[in-house]
Enzyme design. Structure first.
Site, PDB file in Angstrom:
ATOM      1  CB  CYS A 131      -0.970  -0.021   1.180  1.00 61.34           C
ATOM      2  SG  CYS A 131      -2.347   1.145   0.983  1.00 61.34           S
ATOM      3  CG  HIS A 241      -3.568  -3.360   3.251  1.00 56.23           C
ATOM      4  ND1 HIS A 241      -2.603  -2.970   4.168  1.00 56.23           N
ATOM      5  CD2 HIS A 241      -4.075  -2.217   2.716  1.00 56.23           C
ATOM      6  CE1 HIS A 241      -2.547  -1.639   4.190  1.00 56.23           C
ATOM      7  NE2 HIS A 241      -3.422  -1.164   3.320  1.00 56.23           N
ATOM      8  CD  GLU A 243      -1.429  -5.962   5.603  1.00 62.05           C
ATOM      9  OE1 GLU A 243      -2.056  -4.954   5.964  1.00 62.05           O
ATOM     10  OE2 GLU A 243      -1.037  -6.134   4.415  1.00 62.05           O
TER      11      GLU A 243
END
Length: 276
Positions: A131, A241, A243
Site C-alpha cells: 500500500c 493489503h 497481510e
C-alpha cells in the site's frame, strides 16, 4: 504453509514502523498483522525499524542495521507520502509545518522509508512494499502520486476508498479485480492473470517511475503492483493489503511465501560472503 527451516538459517527482515504522537509523546508503532503474516507465511523473523527525526537522518545507524537484514518490508499507513522528505531524508520542513498529523502526514516515516529503500537497493536485498510502501517505492525512484483518487475519478475513489461503514476486519474483504501482467515478476507468484484484491487508499500512482515495471492494474487503469527493473532478487510492491487475510487468501499467501524464499536465498548468499 510456513517454511520449515532451522533457526540458524531463518532470514531476518526489517519492517517499517510509523510515528504516533499522543499527548506530546512520540511513539513508533506497527500493526501486528504484518508480523504474523511474515512469521507464518514467509517463515522469517522480524525486526521493527524505528522512524527517523530530521536531526538523526544523517546518522549512519540505519545503514548499520540494514546491513544485518535479509529483506525489507515497506508497510501501509493512513498518512500520505511527502515526496520531498522521502527523497531527501535530512531535509527539514518549514518551521510552521508539523512533521506529524494523523491520517495526513508522517515525515519521520518518510525519512525511514527513504533511508531504508536506498540501503536495500544498494545491497540488492528483497523488498516487499504494501500500500503506502508501493507509493514510497514509486516516489523514491522519481514517480508521482495522485493526491486524491476521488478527484481523479469518482468511480475510482469509490472503488479504492476505505469502507468505513463496515467492521474493521470486513474493510479488508475483496473490493475489485486486478489484471496481472503475464510476463512479469508477479505472474509466477500469482499463477493467474486475474485476481481479486482489497482496497483501502486515497492516493495512487500517477506517473510510474522509469525504474519500475507495472505488474498489475485495476479496472480503472490504476497501477496495483510494480517491480524494480533489473532487480537481482524479488523487489516488488502491491497496492492492496495481503497481510490482512494471508491465512485464507491464496494470492496473499503466495506473495508472502515467495518473499520469504527470496529472503532466505539472500541470507544464504550473505552467509557465503561472510555476512557482507
Amino acid at each position: 504453509m510456513t517454511l520449515q527451516r532451522p533457526d540458524k538459517a531463518r532470514a531476518v527482515v526489517g519492517i517499517t514502523s510509523n510515528r504516533l504522537l499522543v499527548d506530546g509523546v512520540h511513539r513508533d508503532w506497527l500493526r501486528r498483522k504484518y508480523v504474523k503474516a511474515l512469521l507464518h507465511h514467509a517463515g522469517v523473523a522480524c525486526v521493527i525499524l524505528p522512524t527517523i527525526d530530521a536531526e538523526d537522518a544523517s546518522v549512519e545507524t540505519a545503514r548499520a542495521i540494514m546491513r544485518t537484514l535479509d529483506g525489507l518490508v515497506l508497510t501501509g499507513d493512513e498518512s500520505n507520502v511527502d515526496p520531498a522528505i522521502l527523497r531527501a531524508p535530512a531535509s527539514c520542513p518549514g518551521p510552521d509545518q508539523q512533521d506529524i498529523e494523523i491520517g495526513i502526514r508522517d515525515r519521520p516515516r518518510d525519512r525511514l522509508s527513504g533511508v531504508a529503500i536506498r540501503n536495500a537497493i544498494a545491497q540488492g536485498m528483497p523488498i516487499l512494499g504494501i500500500c503506502r510502501g508501493l507509493q514510497e517505492l514509486n516516489v523514491y525512484f522519481g514517480g508521482t502520486l495522485r493526491s486524491s483518487l476521488s478527484a481523479w475519478s469518482l468511480g475510482s475513489g469509490q472503488m479504492h476508498a476505505e469502507k468505513t461503514d463496515r467492521p474493521r476486519d470486513r474493510q479488508y474483504d475483496v473490493a475489485h479485480s486486478i489484471r496481472v501482467c503475464p510476463d512479469g515478476a508477479l505472474f509466477p507468484i500469482a499463477r493467474t492473470v486475474e485476481a481479486q484484491v482489497n482496497s483501502l487508499h486515497n492516493q495512487g500512482i500517477e506517473v510510474l517511475a522509469s525504474a519500475l515495471r507495472r505488474e498489475a492494474w485495476a479496472p480503472d487503469g490504476l497501477v496495483e503492483a510494480v517491480s524494480v527493473v533489473g532487480a537481482p532478487t524479488l523487489q516488488i510492491a502491491v497496492q492492496w493489503h495481503p497481510e490482512w487475510h494471508a491465512s485464507t487468501d491464496l494470492l496473499s499467501k503466495r506473495l508472502f511465501t515467495a518473499f520469504g524464499e527470496a529472503c532466505v536465498a539472500y541470507a544464504e548468499q550473505r552467509s557465503t560472503r561472510g555476512g557482507q
